[in-house]
Design a protein around this motif. Structure first.
Motif, short mmCIF file in Angstrom:
data_model
loop_
_atom_site.label_atom_id
_atom_site.label_comp_id
_atom_site.label_asym_id
_atom_site.label_seq_id
_atom_site.Cartn_x
_atom_site.Cartn_y
_atom_site.Cartn_z
N GLU A 1 -13.73 -13.08 4.13
CA GLU A 1 -13.10 -12.95 2.81
C GLU A 1 -13.12 -11.49 2.35
N CYS A 2 -14.24 -10.85 2.53
CA CYS A 2 -14.35 -9.42 2.20
C CYS A 2 -13.40 -8.60 3.07
N LEU A 3 -13.30 -8.98 4.32
CA LEU A 3 -12.42 -8.28 5.25
C LEU A 3 -10.97 -8.37 4.79
N LEU A 4 -10.56 -9.55 4.34
CA LEU A 4 -9.19 -9.76 3.89
C LEU A 4 -8.89 -8.94 2.65
N MET A 5 -9.78 -8.97 1.67
CA MET A 5 -9.56 -8.23 0.43
C MET A 5 -9.48 -6.73 0.68
N THR A 6 -10.36 -6.23 1.52
CA THR A 6 -10.34 -4.79 1.79
C THR A 6 -9.12 -4.39 2.62
N ALA A 7 -8.62 -5.31 3.44
CA ALA A 7 -7.40 -5.03 4.19
C ALA A 7 -6.20 -4.94 3.25
N ILE A 8 -6.16 -5.81 2.24
CA ILE A 8 -5.08 -5.76 1.25
C ILE A 8 -5.11 -4.43 0.50
N CYS A 9 -6.31 -3.99 0.15
CA CYS A 9 -6.46 -2.71 -0.53
C CYS A 9 -5.95 -1.57 0.35
N ALA A 10 -6.29 -1.60 1.62
CA ALA A 10 -5.85 -0.55 2.54
C ALA A 10 -4.33 -0.55 2.68
N ALA A 11 -3.73 -1.74 2.78
CA ALA A 11 -2.28 -1.84 2.92
C ALA A 11 -1.56 -1.31 1.68
N LEU A 12 -2.06 -1.66 0.51
CA LEU A 12 -1.45 -1.18 -0.74
C LEU A 12 -1.61 0.33 -0.88
N THR A 13 -2.77 0.83 -0.49
CA THR A 13 -2.99 2.28 -0.54
C THR A 13 -2.01 3.01 0.37
N LEU A 14 -1.80 2.46 1.56
CA LEU A 14 -0.84 3.05 2.49
C LEU A 14 0.56 3.04 1.90
N ALA A 15 0.93 1.93 1.27
CA ALA A 15 2.26 1.84 0.66
C ALA A 15 2.43 2.87 -0.45
N VAL A 16 1.40 3.06 -1.26
CA VAL A 16 1.45 4.05 -2.34
C VAL A 16 1.62 5.46 -1.76
N LEU A 17 0.87 5.78 -0.73
CA LEU A 17 0.98 7.10 -0.12
C LEU A 17 2.37 7.32 0.48
N MET A 18 2.93 6.29 1.07
CA MET A 18 4.26 6.42 1.67
C MET A 18 5.34 6.59 0.60
N LEU A 19 5.14 5.99 -0.55
CA LEU A 19 6.08 6.19 -1.66
C LEU A 19 6.01 7.63 -2.17
N ILE A 20 4.81 8.18 -2.22
CA ILE A 20 4.66 9.58 -2.63
C ILE A 20 5.38 10.49 -1.64
N ILE A 21 5.18 10.23 -0.37
CA ILE A 21 5.82 11.03 0.67
C ILE A 21 7.34 10.90 0.59
N ASN A 22 7.81 9.71 0.26
CA ASN A 22 9.25 9.48 0.21
C ASN A 22 9.92 10.28 -0.91
N ILE A 23 9.19 10.54 -1.99
CA ILE A 23 9.75 11.38 -3.05
C ILE A 23 10.07 12.76 -2.51
N GLY A 24 9.14 13.31 -1.73
CA GLY A 24 9.39 14.60 -1.09
C GLY A 24 10.56 14.53 -0.13
N TYR A 25 10.68 13.41 0.58
CA TYR A 25 11.79 13.23 1.53
C TYR A 25 13.13 13.23 0.78
N LEU A 26 13.18 12.51 -0.33
CA LEU A 26 14.42 12.43 -1.10
C LEU A 26 14.79 13.78 -1.71
N LEU A 27 13.78 14.55 -2.09
CA LEU A 27 14.02 15.85 -2.70
C LEU A 27 14.21 16.95 -1.65
N ASN A 28 14.25 16.54 -0.38
CA ASN A 28 14.41 17.48 0.73
C ASN A 28 13.27 18.50 0.75
#
Length: 221
Positions: A132-159
């Motif tokens: 159960e702990c493993l699942l919750m921490t995996a969800i946190c890691a996945a969401l963190t990765l998604a947030v970081l990729m959205l930040i990176i995408n802003i730079g991509y869009l702005l060239n």
């Protein structure tokens, strides 16, 4: 069907480079299960130092590896899908929010897949009472990765890719360096839900809105 074909068109490229990155990542990630770290916590989840004297970044090298690997394996192809022109339309038209929603869905699916494969491996290794702990921490890691990729995408869009990557790296490094912030994020919010649940959810939605605004601005010019 058209959207699926375009996703396949983007993701079908760079297979050789992706395989190389995957092999390198797998070699380093496999060492986690032979390390002294608690395998009951998902590899990509940030750690809390048992003592204030323990170097935070050293303790969190595997979460950092997880984020770097996840971003590298994507090869900016989610961003490429967002900006890919519609070759079936003779006169270029704005792709609109529906296309952006498909991009967000693709991004979340990628993060879930990247995390899910490693979660399956971890479940086979970790004892049942820690899953159960493993699942919750995996969800946190996945969401963190998604947030970081959205930040990176802003730079991509702005060239300005460097800005996107530098901002994501700086923010995540700051998180790994601030023990108090990490302790607060894992503290209880409502019931058993930790504080990172609303924080990462709000961050994802806010960054998605920023991405949409920038995307629509880019579409106009």
């Amino acid at each position: 069907m058209h959207a699926i074909c375009r996703i396949g068109q983007v993701c079908g490229r760079k297979k050789g480079l992706r395989m190389l990155i995957f092999v390198i990542y797998a070699i380093f990630a496999s060492r986690f299960y032979y390390s002294a770290q608690d395998t009951g916590i998902f590899m990509g989840m940030f750690r809390i130092a048992p003592a204030m004297s323990h170097p935070d970044l050293t303790l969190n090298m595997y979460p950092l590896l997880f984020m770097v690997g996840g971003i590298a394996l994507a090869l900016e192809q989610c961003s490429e899908y967002l900006m890919i022109p519609d070759y079936l339309v003779y006169v270029r038209s704005r792709r609109g929010w529906s296309h952006f929603c498909r991009y967000c869905a693709l991004l979340l699916c990628y993060c879930a897949l990247f995390t899910g494969v490693q979660l399956i491996i971890a479940v086979m290794i970790v004892s049942r009472d820690r899953q159960e702990c493993l699942l919750m921490t995996a969800i946190c890691a996945a969401l963190t990765l998604a947030v970081l990729m959205l930040i990176i995408n802003i730079g991509y869009l702005l060239n300005c890719r460097v800005m996107g990557y530098a901002t994501a790296a700086a923010l995540y490094t700051a998180l790994l360096s601030l023990d108090g912030v990490r302790r607060w994020l894992i503290s209880s919010w409502i019931g058993i839900l930790p504080c990172w649940v609303p924080v990462l959810t709000v961050l994802f939605l806010a960054l998605a809105m920023v991405n949409l605004i920038v995307f629509e601005h880019v579409e106009m010019y």
